[in-house]
Design a protein around this motif. Sequence first.
Motif, PDB file in Angstrom:
ATOM      1  N   UNK A   1       0.832  -1.206   0.000  1.00 53.01           N
ATOM      2  CA  UNK A   1       0.000   0.000   0.000  1.00 53.01           C
ATOM      3  C   UNK A   1       0.866   1.255   0.000  1.00 53.01           C
ATOM      4  N   UNK A   2       1.945   1.231   0.809  1.00 50.64           N
ATOM      5  CA  UNK A   2       2.838   2.392   0.872  1.00 50.64           C
ATOM      6  C   UNK A   2       3.565   2.565  -0.454  1.00 50.64           C
ATOM      7  N   UNK A   3       4.037   1.455  -1.037  1.00 49.41           N
ATOM      8  CA  UNK A   3       4.735   1.531  -2.323  1.00 49.41           C
ATOM      9  C   UNK A   3       3.804   2.048  -3.402  1.00 49.41           C
ATOM     10  N   UNK A   4       2.559   1.535  -3.429  1.00 50.08           N
ATOM     11  CA  UNK A   4       1.600   1.994  -4.431  1.00 50.08           C
ATOM     12  C   UNK A   4       1.302   3.472  -4.246  1.00 50.08           C
ATOM     13  N   UNK A   5       1.136   3.904  -2.996  1.00 54.49           N
ATOM     14  CA  UNK A   5       0.860   5.302  -2.717  1.00 54.49           C
ATOM     15  C   UNK A   5       1.988   6.172  -3.234  1.00 54.49           C
ATOM     16  N   UNK A   6       3.223   5.777  -2.962  1.00 53.65           N
ATOM     17  CA  UNK A   6       4.337   6.612  -3.379  1.00 53.65           C
ATOM     18  C   UNK A   6       4.421   6.696  -4.904  1.00 53.65           C
ATOM     19  N   UNK A   7       4.077   5.618  -5.604  1.00 54.15           N
ATOM     20  CA  UNK A   7       4.080   5.645  -7.069  1.00 54.15           C
ATOM     21  C   UNK A   7       3.017   6.623  -7.573  1.00 54.15           C
ATOM     22  N   UNK A   8       1.826   6.577  -7.001  1.00 58.29           N
ATOM     23  CA  UNK A   8       0.750   7.484  -7.412  1.00 58.29           C
ATOM     24  C   UNK A   8       1.142   8.925  -7.103  1.00 58.29           C
ATOM     25  N   UNK A   9       1.693   9.147  -5.921  1.00 61.28           N
ATOM     26  CA  UNK A   9       2.125  10.502  -5.540  1.00 61.28           C
ATOM     27  C   UNK A   9       3.193  11.004  -6.512  1.00 61.28           C
ATOM     28  N   UNK A  10       4.124  10.143  -6.895  1.00 62.16           N
ATOM     29  CA  UNK A  10       5.164  10.530  -7.852  1.00 62.16           C
ATOM     30  C   UNK A  10       4.561  10.899  -9.200  1.00 62.16           C
ATOM     31  N   UNK A  11       3.575  10.132  -9.646  1.00 62.86           N
ATOM     32  CA  UNK A  11       2.912  10.438 -10.915  1.00 62.86           C
ATOM     33  C   UNK A  11       2.215  11.799 -10.836  1.00 62.86           C
ATOM     34  N   UNK A  12       1.491  12.040  -9.764  1.00 61.32           N
ATOM     35  CA  UNK A  12       0.788  13.313  -9.610  1.00 61.32           C
ATOM     36  C   UNK A  12       1.773  14.480  -9.547  1.00 61.32           C
ATOM     37  N   UNK A  13       2.888  14.276  -8.864  1.00 65.99           N
ATOM     38  CA  UNK A  13       3.917  15.318  -8.775  1.00 65.99           C
ATOM     39  C   UNK A  13       4.527  15.600 -10.142  1.00 65.99           C
ATOM     40  N   UNK A  14       4.793  14.553 -10.909  1.00 63.13           N
ATOM     41  CA  UNK A  14       5.342  14.735 -12.251  1.00 63.13           C
ATOM     42  C   UNK A  14       4.364  15.543 -13.111  1.00 63.13           C
ATOM     43  N   UNK A  15       3.091  15.231 -13.024  1.00 62.13           N
ATOM     44  CA  UNK A  15       2.093  15.967 -13.805  1.00 62.13           C
ATOM     45  C   UNK A  15       2.097  17.444 -13.420  1.00 62.13           C
ATOM     46  N   UNK A  16       2.242  17.702 -12.126  1.00 65.68           N
ATOM     47  CA  UNK A  16       2.237  19.086 -11.653  1.00 65.68           C
ATOM     48  C   UNK A  16       3.490  19.833 -12.101  1.00 65.68           C
ATOM     49  N   UNK A  17       4.638  19.191 -11.967  1.00 66.12           N
ATOM     50  CA  UNK A  17       5.879  19.905 -12.264  1.00 66.12           C
ATOM     51  C   UNK A  17       6.178  20.022 -13.752  1.00 66.12           C
ATOM     52  N   UNK A  18       5.776  19.043 -14.552  1.00 64.89           N
ATOM     53  CA  UNK A  18       6.115  19.078 -15.987  1.00 64.89           C
ATOM     54  C   UNK A  18       5.025  19.649 -16.869  1.00 64.89           C
ATOM     55  N   UNK A  19       3.783  19.720 -16.356  1.00 70.26           N
ATOM     56  CA  UNK A  19       2.704  20.238 -17.208  1.00 70.26           C
ATOM     57  C   UNK A  19       1.717  21.109 -16.440  1.00 70.26           C
TER      58      UNK A  19
ATOM     59  N   UNK B   1     -12.072  15.756  -7.680  1.00 69.20           N
ATOM     60  CA  UNK B   1     -10.857  16.280  -7.056  1.00 69.20           C
ATOM     61  C   UNK B   1     -10.625  15.668  -5.670  1.00 69.20           C
ATOM     62  N   UNK B   2     -11.695  15.388  -4.949  1.00 72.36           N
ATOM     63  CA  UNK B   2     -11.563  14.771  -3.623  1.00 72.36           C
ATOM     64  C   UNK B   2     -10.908  13.398  -3.738  1.00 72.36           C
ATOM     65  N   UNK B   3     -11.299  12.632  -4.740  1.00 75.86           N
ATOM     66  CA  UNK B   3     -10.702  11.308  -4.940  1.00 75.86           C
ATOM     67  C   UNK B   3      -9.218  11.432  -5.232  1.00 75.86           C
ATOM     68  N   UNK B   4      -8.839  12.358  -6.095  1.00 76.96           N
ATOM     69  CA  UNK B   4      -7.417  12.554  -6.421  1.00 76.96           C
ATOM     70  C   UNK B   4      -6.663  13.002  -5.169  1.00 76.96           C
ATOM     71  N   UNK B   5      -7.271  13.848  -4.365  1.00 80.36           N
ATOM     72  CA  UNK B   5      -6.657  14.272  -3.112  1.00 80.36           C
ATOM     73  C   UNK B   5      -6.431  13.077  -2.189  1.00 80.36           C
ATOM     74  N   UNK B   6      -7.397  12.177  -2.137  1.00 89.56           N
ATOM     75  CA  UNK B   6      -7.253  10.968  -1.314  1.00 89.56           C
ATOM     76  C   UNK B   6      -6.111  10.092  -1.832  1.00 89.56           C
ATOM     77  N   UNK B   7      -5.958  10.021  -3.162  1.00 89.55           N
ATOM     78  CA  UNK B   7      -4.820   9.267  -3.715  1.00 89.55           C
ATOM     79  C   UNK B   7      -3.515   9.896  -3.265  1.00 89.55           C
ATOM     80  N   UNK B   8      -3.474  11.226  -3.350  1.00 89.93           N
ATOM     81  CA  UNK B   8      -2.258  11.970  -3.023  1.00 89.93           C
ATOM     82  C   UNK B   8      -1.900  11.830  -1.545  1.00 89.93           C
ATOM     83  N   UNK B   9      -2.885  11.655  -0.695  1.00 94.69           N
ATOM     84  CA  UNK B   9      -2.659  11.510   0.739  1.00 94.69           C
ATOM     85  C   UNK B   9      -2.489  10.057   1.164  1.00 94.69           C
ATOM     86  N   UNK B  10      -2.667   9.134   0.229  1.00 91.65           N
ATOM     87  CA  UNK B  10      -2.513   7.726   0.555  1.00 91.65           C
ATOM     88  C   UNK B  10      -3.720   7.101   1.207  1.00 91.65           C
ATOM     89  N   UNK B  11      -4.863   7.787   1.179  1.00 90.84           N
ATOM     90  CA  UNK B  11      -6.087   7.254   1.788  1.00 90.84           C
ATOM     91  C   UNK B  11      -6.868   6.373   0.829  1.00 90.84           C
TER      92      UNK B  11
END
Length: 119
Positions: A4-22, A37-47
Amino acid sequence: MSGAVAERSVVVEKLELLRTRAAIRSVDVANMLGTTPRTVSRWNQGHASPRPGKEILLADLEYIVERLAEFYSDPRTARAWLYSRHRYFDGLRPADLVREGRAQEVLEAIHAMADPGHT
């Protein structure tokens, strides 16, 4: 590291890449992936984690953004490309095509940008 932690970090990395590159915000991700947006926020927080279909769209969007970064150093320009209407798509926006599950068409356009002689 648990799955779960590994999956969360992968999703967070993807979201961060989207923010920083585009300059793609959580609300943009939600719109392109057909979620809230709430669902994406939950992904970003690992919930929560994306369901398989959303995870595939997120990976497609990440790849699109990585390819766009090859052409546009300014994230705002890459964002503008995603949200602008294009003749190549008969006036549709690439962001709308991603939401419709048509990321391959967007990638083909980016490939054509990289190789204008390609048909």
